[in-house]
Design a protein around this motif. Structure first.
Motif, PDB file in Angstrom:
ATOM      1  N   ILE A   1       3.330   4.512   7.503  1.00 28.52           N
ATOM      2  CA  ILE A   1       2.510   4.975   6.363  1.00 28.52           C
ATOM      3  C   ILE A   1       3.099   6.267   5.790  1.00 28.52           C
ATOM      4  O   ILE A   1       3.189   6.433   4.568  1.00 28.52           O
ATOM      5  CB  ILE A   1       1.039   5.170   6.813  1.00 28.52           C
ATOM      6  N   LEU A   2       3.538   7.161   6.682  1.00 31.51           N
ATOM      7  CA  LEU A   2       4.146   8.422   6.223  1.00 31.51           C
ATOM      8  C   LEU A   2       5.416   8.149   5.407  1.00 31.51           C
ATOM      9  O   LEU A   2       5.636   8.764   4.353  1.00 31.51           O
ATOM     10  CB  LEU A   2       4.485   9.301   7.428  1.00 31.51           C
TER      11      LEU A   2
ATOM     12  N   ILE B   1       6.977   6.883  -2.067  1.00 31.61           N
ATOM     13  CA  ILE B   1       6.262   6.907  -3.359  1.00 31.61           C
ATOM     14  C   ILE B   1       6.463   8.254  -4.045  1.00 31.61           C
ATOM     15  O   ILE B   1       6.692   8.334  -5.256  1.00 31.61           O
ATOM     16  CB  ILE B   1       4.759   6.604  -3.133  1.00 31.61           C
ATOM     17  N   LYS B   2       6.412   9.335  -3.236  1.00 33.03           N
ATOM     18  CA  LYS B   2       6.578  10.687  -3.792  1.00 33.03           C
ATOM     19  C   LYS B   2       7.987  10.843  -4.400  1.00 33.03           C
ATOM     20  O   LYS B   2       8.133  11.356  -5.521  1.00 33.03           O
ATOM     21  CB  LYS B   2       6.365  11.719  -2.671  1.00 33.03           C
TER      22      LYS B   2
ATOM     23  N   LEU C   1       4.439   6.849   2.014  1.00 33.66           N
ATOM     24  CA  LEU C   1       3.942   7.912   1.139  1.00 33.66           C
ATOM     25  C   LEU C   1       5.101   8.766   0.610  1.00 33.66           C
ATOM     26  O   LEU C   1       5.130   9.116  -0.580  1.00 33.66           O
ATOM     27  CB  LEU C   1       2.935   8.784   1.891  1.00 33.66           C
ATOM     28  N   SER C   2       6.048   9.101   1.513  1.00 32.90           N
ATOM     29  CA  SER C   2       7.178   9.928   1.057  1.00 32.90           C
ATOM     30  C   SER C   2       8.058   9.158   0.078  1.00 32.90           C
ATOM     31  O   SER C   2       8.603   9.735  -0.864  1.00 32.90           O
ATOM     32  CB  SER C   2       7.991  10.419   2.252  1.00 32.90           C
TER      33      SER C   2
END
Lengths: 149, 97
Positions: free
Chosen positions: A134-135, A141-142, A138-139
């Motif tokens: 998940i991390l 996507i960022k 998220l990174s």
């Protein structure tokens, strides 16, 4: 009845599809052959009755990773030419052949399947890996958002 | 031990694909193929330490998933910045002429 002959057959099929994946010029077919290799490898695991491993390889690797790779390969379906570097390939082939010659190929091992408890002993480890995924998502996507600006 | 021999040859084929690839998608496929060889190489461990072998397999599968995420975002970024996914367009790292 000794069914061990299935393992070399599945291995040969996995090898053939891996070589087909190398030789085909189309990315899409290359990804398809790669997924086929995974299926044959999951078949070898299934021969040894390692059910949790078969489920993991089939669902996560063939089902998710393989399908996403096929989708990406279908998007960028370039028929690019290869530039095979023969010298390093030849050197590595010799090393691989020497290692295989030293292996006791006729040796057959008995797989122990007792004690594989997926949600018992490894629950914390799996939870940690899910959090890691998940991390990373998220990174990713960022990073993509920052590149899009 | 025929499984180990097959694993070695699969990893070798994947390595050959990686060094002969001209675009990032083919590179991604070759890395996934390397993981297939790794899964086969883990198999003999189930004969002696099944619990540890299963844990290694789970970690390897999640690592391959993370590698897929990173490479797909790299492909998208490469396409966005360089208008193509050819390896020649990457100008950082490796043997750049």
């Amino acid at each position: 009845m000794d069914l061990y002959f299935i393992v070399p057959i599945l291995g040969a099929l996995a090898l053939l599809s891996a070589i087909a994946s190398l030789l085909t010029r189309d990315n899409f077919y290359s990804a398809l052959y790669m997924s086929l290799t995974m299926v044959f490898i999951a078949g070898i695991y299934a021969f040894y009755n390692l059910q949790p491993s078969v489920v993991l390889i089939t669902l996560v690797f063939v089902g998710a990773v393989g399908v996403v790779t096929i989708a990406v390969a279908a998007t960028y379906r370039a028929k690019s030419s290869r530039k095979l570097s023969l010298l390093p390939a030849f050197a590595i082939a010799i090393v691989v052949a020497l290692i295989i010659l030293r292996l006791p190929l006729e040796f057959r091992f008995e797989v122990l399947e007792n004690g594989i408890t997926f949600l018992g002993d490894y629950f914390i480890a799996v939870l940690f890996l899910v959090c890691m995924m998940i991390l990373i998502m998220l990174s990713t996507i960022k990073i993509l958002k920052e590149v899009g600006r | 031990m025929i499984e180990l021999a097959i694993a070695l040859v699969v990893i070798f084929v994947a390595y050959l694909m990686a060094i002969s690839s001209r675009d990032a998608v083919r590179l991604l496929i070759s890395l996934e193929l390397m993981f297939a060889g790794v899964f086969l190489a883990i198999l003999p461990l189930f004969a002696s330490i099944p619990d540890t072998a299963f844990a290694i397999l789970v970690v390897a599968i999640f690592t391959s998933g993370a590698e897929l995420l990173i490479l797909i975002s790299a492909i998208i970024i490469l396409d966005k910045l360089k208008k193509g996914i050819e390896i020649e367009k990457i100008s950082t790292g490796g043997d750049v002429e």
